[in-house]
Design a protein around this motif. Structure first.
Motif, short mmCIF file in Angstrom:
data_model
loop_
_atom_site.label_atom_id
_atom_site.label_comp_id
_atom_site.label_asym_id
_atom_site.label_seq_id
_atom_site.Cartn_x
_atom_site.Cartn_y
_atom_site.Cartn_z
N ARG A 263 0.86 -1.18 0.00
CA ARG A 263 0.00 0.00 0.00
C ARG A 263 0.90 1.24 0.00
NH1 ARG A 263 -2.77 -3.39 -1.33
NH2 ARG A 263 -4.76 -4.14 -0.49
N PHE A 264 1.37 1.60 -1.20
CA PHE A 264 2.29 2.73 -1.31
C PHE A 264 1.62 4.04 -0.87
CE2 PHE A 264 4.21 -0.32 -4.28
CZ PHE A 264 5.55 -0.23 -3.90
N GLY A 265 0.31 4.14 -1.04
CA GLY A 265 -0.38 5.38 -0.74
C GLY A 265 -0.55 5.68 0.73
N LYS A 266 -0.26 4.73 1.60
CA LYS A 266 -0.52 4.93 3.04
C LYS A 266 0.59 5.72 3.72
CE LYS A 266 1.67 0.77 4.99
NZ LYS A 266 1.51 -0.34 5.94
N GLY A 267 1.72 5.91 3.07
CA GLY A 267 2.86 6.57 3.70
C GLY A 267 4.02 5.61 3.86
N ARG A 272 9.68 0.47 1.71
CA ARG A 272 8.92 1.24 0.71
C ARG A 272 9.82 1.89 -0.34
NH1 ARG A 272 6.95 5.96 -1.07
NH2 ARG A 272 4.69 6.08 -1.52
N ALA A 276 9.47 1.13 -4.22
CA ALA A 276 9.00 2.20 -5.11
C ALA A 276 9.95 2.38 -6.28
CB ALA A 276 8.85 3.50 -4.33
#
Length: 363
Positions: A263-267, A272, A276
């Motif tokens: 879940r890259f959008g969570k921070g 990460r 990414a």
């Protein structure tokens, strides 16, 4: 094998005539006298009962349990509702796996992590070391907890009369607490076979009684005790990752085709940045499914793929009637219909990349 760990069900397995083997430092049943094929088909067509008491259970609780786990693991803990479960991982800074795990959310301040038996001690150290600056308590409940897995299309029919929980009301990857004929249990609707089923968590000392009660209750529905042999063929058909095969500390989540747990959008979360960067240019190798083109050729774990890469898991598929496998291969050879060659005893044996999972139950 006297130096191996044993679950509370060891004596029950011996009494049933199980063939016992070393599995990650545990003495576990590979198969029973019925054999791997019969056990496999019992799970696909009726119901099977597995001993999974060797798995590790780690409870994380405290005022910062949620933000801690949201940083420690890549899946979206904040988005998970109480009573639900998701697959996630403990990742290194490189985006590779310390372990995969199931995360159960009891509340915003309490979670249960279920980790692989062979990694349980390492995982506990990993979590505790990274929890030092957070207001959380880390409890190892592995020894105190027994666990059996009831898997197959008739699992609910066998289990429901024994518990005071509405099993039909538990969604897939959900759980509920209640009683198993008076014994306190947590029942989770997950599994490692591709079938519907339930994990029953209970006090370790009551595990033999729970096991025997389920064997007796399931006999009219064709229930069989089931071992590691059919567990492997079942999970392979369903394309479920096994640590040390599809995932390890040298394989990233993107290479292992596990982007669904990211879940890259969570921070920020551990790994990460590396993931990414890999996502931006794409991994150089990926996990694919294949079937052998010659009937007599059976790919086995860790055999070389001549185009580059290796077989992560391979076996005959009892459900499909052909020889299948998973392999890490260069992206250039990963397209559906691509031909690859597996080296089997010095021979180049042709295989075809096919869609996965190899087997999916009707819902």
């Amino acid at each position: 094998m006297s130096d191996l760990k044993r679950t509370p069900l060891f004596d029950a397995h011996v009494a049933l005539g199980a063939r016992m083997v070393d599995f990650g430092g545990w003495e576990m049943p590979l198969q029973y006298p019925t054999g791997i094929l019969a056990e496999h088909h019992a799970v696909r067509k009726a119901v099977g009962l597995f001993d999974v008491s060797h798995m590790g259970e780690i409870r994380v609780r405290g005022p910062q349990a949620l933000p801690f786990l949201d940083w420690l693991t890549p899946n979206g803990v904040a988005a998970l509702r109480p009573g639900r479960i998701h697959l996630t991982g403990l990742l290194t800074e490189q985006g590779t796996f310390v372990d995969d795990l199931l995360l159960h959310k009891l509340s915003d301040q309490e979670f249960l992590l279920v980790v692989n038996a062979s990694n349980a001690a390492k995982d506990l150290v990993w979590v505790r070391e990274r929890a030092a600056k957070w207001e959380v308590e880390i409890l190892d409940e592995s020894v105190a907890t027994g666990q059996v897995a009831l898997q197959g299309p008739l699992s609910l029919d066998v289990l429901q009369p024994l518990v005071d929980i509405d099993l039909a009301g538990i969604p897939y990857y959900g759980f509920a607490s209640g009683g198993f004929r008076g014994v306190p249990v947590l029942i989770a609707r997950t599994g490692y076979t591709g079938e519907d089923g339930f994990e029953v968590y209970c006090p370790a000392g009551r595990t033999p009684w729970v096991w025997e009660t389920l064997l007796e209750a399931g006999r009219p529905q064709g229930l069989l005790p089931t071992g590691l042999g059919c567990r492997n063929t079942l999970r392979l058909e369903a394309k479920m990752a096994l640590y040390g095969h599809e995932i390890d500390d040298g394989i990233t989540a993107l290479e292992a085709d596990l982007s669904r747990i990211l879940r890259f959008g969570k921070g920020d979360f551990l790994g990460r940045e590396a993931l990414a960067a890999q996502r931006e240019h794409g991994p150089d190798r990926v996990l694919v499914g294949f079937r052998m083109l010659a009937k007599g050729d059976i790919a086995r774990d860790h055999m070389p793929v001549l185009e580059g890469g290796h077989v992560t898991s391979g076996a005959p598929s009892p459900t499909l009637g052909c020889n299948i496998g998973l392999a890490l291969v260069p992206v250039a050879h990963a397209g559906l219909g691509s031909r690859i060659q597996v080296e089997i005893r010095g021979r180049a044996c042709p295989a075809e990349v096919i869609p996965t999972p190899f087997y999916a139950r009707s819902r």
